[in-house]
Every structure is written in structure tokens, then in C-alpha cells.
Design an enzyme around this catalytic site. Sequence first.
Site, PDB file in Angstrom:
ATOM      1  N   HIS A 104       0.827  -1.207   0.000  1.00  0.00           N
ATOM      2  CA  HIS A 104       0.000   0.000   0.000  1.00  0.00           C
ATOM      3  C   HIS A 104       0.863   1.260   0.000  1.00  0.00           C
ATOM      4  O   HIS A 104       0.670   2.165  -0.822  1.00  0.00           O
ATOM      5  CB  HIS A 104      -0.909  -0.006   1.224  1.00  0.00           C
ATOM      6  CG  HIS A 104      -1.836   1.170   1.296  1.00  0.00           C
ATOM      7  ND1 HIS A 104      -3.087   1.166   0.734  1.00  0.00           N
ATOM      8  CD2 HIS A 104      -1.680   2.399   1.846  1.00  0.00           C
ATOM      9  CE1 HIS A 104      -3.670   2.336   0.932  1.00  0.00           C
ATOM     10  NE2 HIS A 104      -2.838   3.111   1.612  1.00  0.00           N
ATOM     11  N   GLU A 105       1.825   1.310   0.908  1.00  0.00           N
ATOM     12  CA  GLU A 105       2.674   2.499   0.993  1.00  0.00           C
ATOM     13  C   GLU A 105       3.592   2.633  -0.217  1.00  0.00           C
ATOM     14  O   GLU A 105       3.915   3.749  -0.645  1.00  0.00           O
ATOM     15  CB  GLU A 105       3.493   2.471   2.283  1.00  0.00           C
ATOM     16  CG  GLU A 105       2.668   2.424   3.560  1.00  0.00           C
ATOM     17  CD  GLU A 105       1.663   3.564   3.655  1.00  0.00           C
ATOM     18  OE1 GLU A 105       1.864   4.621   3.007  1.00  0.00           O
ATOM     19  OE2 GLU A 105       0.669   3.402   4.371  1.00  0.00           O
ATOM     20  N   HIS A 108       1.828   4.598  -2.923  1.00  0.00           N
ATOM     21  CA  HIS A 108       1.946   6.049  -2.733  1.00  0.00           C
ATOM     22  C   HIS A 108       3.345   6.541  -3.104  1.00  0.00           C
ATOM     23  O   HIS A 108       3.515   7.539  -3.808  1.00  0.00           O
ATOM     24  CB  HIS A 108       1.679   6.413  -1.267  1.00  0.00           C
ATOM     25  CG  HIS A 108       0.264   6.206  -0.828  1.00  0.00           C
ATOM     26  ND1 HIS A 108      -0.810   6.738  -1.488  1.00  0.00           N
ATOM     27  CD2 HIS A 108      -0.244   5.531   0.234  1.00  0.00           C
ATOM     28  CE1 HIS A 108      -1.933   6.399  -0.860  1.00  0.00           C
ATOM     29  NE2 HIS A 108      -1.611   5.665   0.188  1.00  0.00           N
TER      30      HIS A 108
END
Length: 449
Positions: A104-105, A108
Site C-alpha cells: 500500500h505504501e 503512494h
Amino acid sequence: MIINLSSPPSSCSFCLSRLINSKSHISRFQFRTKAHFSKSLSSSFSSCENPSKNQFLHDRGRYPLGRRRNLRSWAIPGLDFGGFESTQSVLEAVGVLTAIIVVHESGHFLAAYLQGIHVSKFAVGFGPILAKFNAKNVEYSLRAFPLGGFVGFPDNDPDSDIPPDDKNLLKNRPIFDRVIVISAGVIANIIFAYVIIFTQVLLVGLPVQESFPGVLVPDVRPFSAASRDGLLPGDVILGVNGIDLGKAGPSLVSEVVDVIKKSPKRNVLLKIGRGEGSVDVRVIPDENSDGTGRIGVQLSPNFKISKIQPKNILEAFSFSGREFWGLTYNVLDSLKQTFLNFSQTASKVSGPVAIIAVGAEVAKSNVDGLYQFAAVLNINLAVINLLPLPALDGGTLALILVEAARGGKKLPLEVEQGIMSSGIMFVIIVGLFLLVRDTLNLDFIRDLL
């Protein structure tokens, strides 16, 4: 999610307590519960209430009685956290959760990095730094509590040497660029979920569920009411107090649990399928401290899981796509039910302790189940993050939509910070509550109290 504060802004996933609805987590898989807990089966992680919506595992037929005596099923947080009995299985569950957070990170981070947007930090976990290194003006760190992570941006960092009007600060980029960065975490989790399902289909096969009437008893605790009154592991409960459990489906478990909880120190007549025949067993539930009944058994929907191997790569893609969309539908449906019946479903929300407990039991019972566990968590994280709530990616996207509706004019910085700060505080409070509640529900903690 992206969080812009007066300190270095960050993108925070699984902030102590990713609010994942129970039904959507593992609605396709094998469960176990206990009749001696204070919550119903639907607490935290529960099965899909409508078997016809079970897309991830397909129903195929009936299961003969007594064939699953060695069955190991999934733990349900709030009911049984048996996965914590094995250090290896706990580490495997933590590894799965951490990998999902990293993905997920990374979404980003890569979305920002590839656009030339300044990034200052990439952290796995929260709390004290255990290890770190710097590369290309980015601090990479591993932190003490692997229950989340964040990507930091220097937009409002008073210690940053970057001029406030630098065009490559996230806050100074066009709306479309920022939308890409904010939504990239969700997109990464969706892609990762599909990759996990595709890998499972190729390496293990497509899970196929065969459902059968009754409720399975995978395990009976020694010296419990069930053991004292004659229940055996592998028994199938076919009826309760003269009422047959004729239909198949996971909701039967909660029906049996409800009867037991409401009958402390009173006779409960169970019709038991054992071997090729059936017997009647009278059980007198013991009384919990809260006045509910318990008999000390694990209960599971009565079904069998088999695997179908794809014949070629095209069929593998077909299987994976069908299972991915079916699972996504159930996640969305369970989320809808949570909001429509929030007063009844609030207790079903679980934090990382409960998630790890389920993952640990999955790893201990069947390593193949980790594929499904990881895929469901990815989809849940993606869906939850899109909710338009402060401190979630969806909340930040909502603020950008407001900016676009105002003709590109941003809300005052103090207003944005106030909205995000309130959201973060809410997440922390709820997270701490879930952390304490789920920890107190662990079996070995309950035994100490």
C-alpha cells in the site's frame, strides 16, 4: 492515506486499527468458533450470511457425516485466538499483514517518486525506529510496531530545506497529480490482491466449497461441558432442542451459539450425526461470568474445500478474475450491511490483533489459506481506504474534489489540518479501543483474568 499536517505529512495505512468489517474478511473460508464466548459468530470475522453469494468458493454438493474429524478451521477473533499458540504461525500472519502495508505504501511512494514529487520518509511500522538508512534524500525506516506504515512528504516540514513554493512539493502539484499519488495505495492493493489470487490458482488451484447440513464440531475442550456430556471431535450437530438444522450455511453456527448462550445450566438437546448414524446428546452449558452459557467446543460450517487446477493460462486468468470480482462484491456488500445496521454491527469491527489471530490460525491449519487471507485483506484495505473519512485516502480525495469544485481554490490550511487532525485522533482512539478489546479476548489472556 495521505495526511498533511504541520509536521511532515504522511501516508498512513493500517493506523493501529484498520477498520475492517468482519463479514468481508474471510467470508469464503472455513471458520471455527466457540460456544463459550460473549459475542455471536458475527463478531469480528464472520462468514457470508447468504450462501448463494459465496463466489470465492463454489458449492458443489453434500458432505457425508463424520468424514472431517481432523478438520482444522479458522479462528474467529473474540471467540478463539488459538493461532497465538504457535510463534511461527503468528510470525507468518504478521508477515502477511506487513507485506500488505508495504504494498500500500509503496503505491503512494512510487506514484510520487515517478512524478518527481519530493518524498522525505518511507516507514514500515509505527513508534520507535529499529533500523533506518537514507538514500536520495529519503529516510527508510523499520519501526517497533508492524501494524501500519507511512510515506512522509516535506510539504509543511519546518526543518525542510525545500522552498515552500517548490513546484515538486505534493501540495503544489496539479490536482490530477495529487489524485494519482493518493489513490495509488488503493490501486496497489487491488493489483496485489489479484496477483495473490492468480498465484494461488496457478500453484494450488481454485478453491471449491461443498456445503452440507448441520454444524461441525472440529474440537472439544477437555473437562468442558461438551466433553463431560459426550460430544466428540468430528460430530455434526444436526438439530437443537428438537429443531432440525436442515439447511446448509454458515449462519447455522450463530444459531447454535445463540441457543447455547441463552441456556446456562439448562438442558440443551443436540441431535448429533456420528459415523453413519445419529444420536441424541443432552448438554448442560456452564455459565460465563456475564451470565451466558458455554460448552467449550469449536464450531464450524459443515463444508469441504477441494481444489480445481486450471487447464491452461487462459483458464487461470478466468478463474482468478471470477474469484476476484466475487470476493470484491462480498466485501462491498458486507460494508453496506455494516453501515445500514451499524448499531448491530459495530461490535464486528476488528483491529490488527484480531486480524493477526485469524491469520495465525490460518497459517497453522493450512498454509494455502494464507493466499485467500492475504487477498481478502488487500481488498478490504482498498475499500476501507476509499471511504470519504478524514485520515483515510478517501478523505483526502474528498478534500481535493472540494478544491476542484471551488475552481482550484484550496481550503484554508488551518481548516484542512483541523479536519485531518480530528480524523487521525478518531482513528487512534478507535484503534486503541480495538487493540485493548481484541487483546482481552485472547484465550490465554482470558484464562489469566
